[in-house]
Design a protein around this motif. Structure first.
Motif, PDB file in Angstrom:
ATOM      1  N   GLU A  47       0.924  -1.105  -0.001  1.00  0.00           N
ATOM      2  CA  GLU A  47      -0.045   0.211  -0.010  1.00  0.00           C
ATOM      3  C   GLU A  47       0.894   1.168   0.098  1.00  0.00           C
ATOM      4  N   ASN A  48       0.308   2.360  -0.160  1.00  0.00           N
ATOM      5  CA  ASN A  48       0.870   3.751  -0.116  1.00  0.00           C
ATOM      6  C   ASN A  48       0.553   4.345   1.143  1.00  0.00           C
ATOM      7  N   MET A  49       1.420   5.023   1.747  1.00  0.00           N
ATOM      8  CA  MET A  49       1.148   5.976   2.864  1.00  0.00           C
ATOM      9  C   MET A  49       1.200   7.334   2.136  1.00  0.00           C
ATOM     10  N   TYR A  50       0.211   7.961   2.027  1.00  0.00           N
ATOM     11  CA  TYR A  50       0.140   9.370   1.660  1.00  0.00           C
ATOM     12  C   TYR A  50       0.439  10.243   2.597  1.00  0.00           C
ATOM     13  N   LEU A  51       1.405  11.384   2.344  1.00  0.00           N
ATOM     14  CA  LEU A  51       1.564  12.465   3.037  1.00  0.00           C
ATOM     15  C   LEU A  51       0.788  13.574   3.012  1.00  0.00           C
ATOM     16  N   ASP A  52       0.582  14.585   3.458  1.00  0.00           N
ATOM     17  CA  ASP A  52      -0.231  15.816   3.059  1.00  0.00           C
ATOM     18  C   ASP A  52       0.539  16.553   2.005  1.00  0.00           C
ATOM     19  N   PRO A  53      -0.124  16.940   0.905  1.00  0.00           N
ATOM     20  CA  PRO A  53       0.424  17.284  -0.129  1.00  0.00           C
ATOM     21  C   PRO A  53       1.263  18.870  -0.045  1.00  0.00           C
ATOM     22  N   ALA A  54       0.705  19.654   0.730  1.00  0.00           N
ATOM     23  CA  ALA A  54       1.203  20.988   1.080  1.00  0.00           C
ATOM     24  C   ALA A  54       2.543  20.920   1.570  1.00  0.00           C
ATOM     25  N   THR A  55       2.916  20.200   2.532  1.00  0.00           N
ATOM     26  CA  THR A  55       4.171  20.116   3.530  1.00  0.00           C
ATOM     27  C   THR A  55       4.846  18.855   3.261  1.00  0.00           C
ATOM     28  N   ARG A  56       4.282  17.786   2.879  1.00  0.00           N
ATOM     29  CA  ARG A  56       4.872  16.362   2.942  1.00  0.00           C
ATOM     30  C   ARG A  56       5.385  16.108   4.141  1.00  0.00           C
ATOM     31  N   THR A  57       4.884  16.492   5.187  1.00  0.00           N
ATOM     32  CA  THR A  57       5.474  16.231   6.774  1.00  0.00           C
ATOM     33  C   THR A  57       4.390  15.335   7.662  1.00  0.00           C
ATOM     34  N   LYS A  58       2.940  15.233   7.200  1.00  0.00           N
ATOM     35  CA  LYS A  58       2.207  14.675   7.836  1.00  0.00           C
ATOM     36  C   LYS A  58       1.533  13.653   7.212  1.00  0.00           C
ATOM     37  N   VAL A  59       1.139  12.556   8.134  1.00  0.00           N
ATOM     38  CA  VAL A  59       0.532  11.443   7.543  1.00  0.00           C
ATOM     39  C   VAL A  59      -1.112  11.707   7.219  1.00  0.00           C
ATOM     40  N   GLU A  60      -1.388  11.163   5.973  1.00  0.00           N
ATOM     41  CA  GLU A  60      -2.994  11.105   5.677  1.00  0.00           C
ATOM     42  C   GLU A  60      -3.682   9.953   5.761  1.00  0.00           C
ATOM     43  N   GLU A  61      -3.649   9.304   4.594  1.00  0.00           N
ATOM     44  CA  GLU A  61      -4.240   7.867   4.660  1.00  0.00           C
ATOM     45  C   GLU A  61      -3.490   7.257   3.426  1.00  0.00           C
ATOM     46  N   THR A  62      -4.103   5.857   3.278  1.00  0.00           N
ATOM     47  CA  THR A  62      -3.592   5.210   1.712  1.00  0.00           C
ATOM     48  C   THR A  62      -4.817   5.594   0.876  1.00  0.00           C
ATOM     49  N   GLY A  63      -4.926   4.874  -0.079  1.00  0.00           N
ATOM     50  CA  GLY A  63      -5.647   5.021  -1.358  1.00  0.00           C
ATOM     51  C   GLY A  63      -7.196   4.658  -0.870  1.00  0.00           C
ATOM     52  N   GLY A  64      -7.462   3.758   0.061  1.00  0.00           N
ATOM     53  CA  GLY A  64      -8.775   3.205   0.462  1.00  0.00           C
ATOM     54  C   GLY A  64      -9.038   2.979   1.766  1.00  0.00           C
ATOM     55  N   ALA A  65      -8.058   3.551   2.772  1.00  0.00           N
ATOM     56  CA  ALA A  65      -8.159   3.132   4.170  1.00  0.00           C
ATOM     57  C   ALA A  65      -7.663   4.301   5.003  1.00  0.00           C
TER      58      ALA A  65
END
Ligand code: PLP
Length: 340
Positions: A205-223
């Motif tokens: 899976e991918n662990m996406y970070l916040d696109p603005a700062t790329r420092t904070k954890v958001e979510e995966t593609g579907g969880a």
């Protein structure tokens, strides 16, 4: 009569069931809608959904409880979330109460396909809506179709739960102030490249970070993510571009009110992920999937819970929520919607 299906070996794919719910929006209003047998959709080649991806969806499950009732889990939250998705995509809301009734009617009509208790299998329910009339100049469609189909699915993890290895990709999932918080098909279309690339490189899976700062954890593609601190605090990332998972919201309630754990919904820096003792993904499909390893370019984080089993607190959360869903543990008021 129950279908003659090998419930123990069901996969996670589409199997056609006899009935689906369909309602059309035309001349500014929803028609009543009904259950039909035709599993095909016939629309204009220029339909809004085909040209400009005007579509959103939901996902929930129905299943058989230990005492042999057929129930589905918190459909009111899916109704609300779909209303939010529709508003953001300039689509007409299918009234929430009618949404719930349509879900119930569709499950009832396909009751023979609801897996019996004890196999870990469920009937997956997919409500969705799309712009159906021709749209060539960019604008919202004027006609829409709302549909619900069901399909029996096996347990997400065949042969037991195995912790996942995930990576932080160079791709983003959702823009700040974009559509990350709604269940739009477009969020998935653009995530396909990132997940295929992850799989090609050996990640689950991918662990996406916040696109603005790329420092904070958001979510995966579907969880969504939950983390457990060394002091057993259940932490989940807070961001306006995360999809509000019904499973995550339910798990936080369970953590607090059933397990007596402290919960925090707050920004989670990637920097602090190495301090957590457990990490898991949560969503309807798998309920909870433990994460064993997180890779961000040259940084590797091995969760103390390891690659063999679910972490201890994750397991307690999983057992409790599953117990509630299956009617073994008393559910909070309104969580189980009785079908039959
Ligand atoms: C559907 C979905 C989830 C999980 O939500 P549940 O309501 O728990 O199934 C999480 N993240 C995204 C992006 C989703 O689309």
């Amino acid at each position: 009569m129950k279908q003659n299906i090998d419930w123990a070996n069901l996969g996670f794919g589409y199997i056609k069931t006899p009935y689906r719910f369909v309602a059309n929006f035309k001349n500014g209003e929803w028609e009543k809608g009904s259950l039909i047998e035709d599993d095909t959709v016939k629309i204009s080649e220029c339909a809004g959904v085909l040209q400009y991806a005007q579509t959103c969806f939901e996902g929930l499950k129905a299943y058989t409880t230990e005492d042999n009732r057929i129930v589905c889990f918190r459909p009111n939250l899916n109704a609300q979330r779909m209303a939010d998705s529709c508003k953001r995509l300039e689509m007409p809301v299918f009234p929430e109460e009618e949404f719930i009734n349509a879900v119930v009617d569709t499950i009832k009509a396909n009751a023979d396909f609801v897996p019996p208790y004890g196999f870990g299998a469920t009937l997956y329910i997919r409500p969705y809506m799309f712009g159906s009339n021709p749209v060539i100049g960019v604008k919202p469609a004027e006609e829409y179709q709302f549909r619900i189909f069901t399909t029996p699915v096996g347990p997400y993890f065949k042969g037991g739960i195995k912790p996942l290895t995930i990576r932080v990709p160079d791709f983003d999932r959702a823009a700040p102030h974009g559509t990350g918080h709604i269940k739009a098909g477009l969020n998935y279309a653009m995530s396909l490249h990132a997940i295929v690339d992850a799989h090609n490189k050996g990640y689950d899976e991918n662990m996406y970070l916040d696109p603005a700062t790329r420092t904070k954890v958001e979510e995966t593609g579907g969880a969504n993510f939950i983390f457990i601190t060394k002091d057993n605090v259940v932490v989940t990332p807070k961001s306006s571009s995360i999809l509000p998972s019904v499973t995550r919201r339910s798990l936080l309630y369970v953590a607090k009110h059933y397990l007596g754990l402290e919960t925090q919904e707050r920004e989670v820096l990637f920097e602090e992920v190495k301090e957590f003792k457990e990490c898991a993904l949560c969503g309807t499909a798998a309920v909870l999937s433990p994460v064993g390893k997180i890779v961000n370019h040259d940084i590797q984080i091995l969760l103390p819970s390891g690659m063999e089993r679910m972490g201890e607190v994750t397991k307690q959360l999983y057992d409790t929520l599953l117990g509630i869903q299956l009617g073994k543990i008393n559910a909070p008021e309104g969580w189980l919607k009785e079908i039959i």
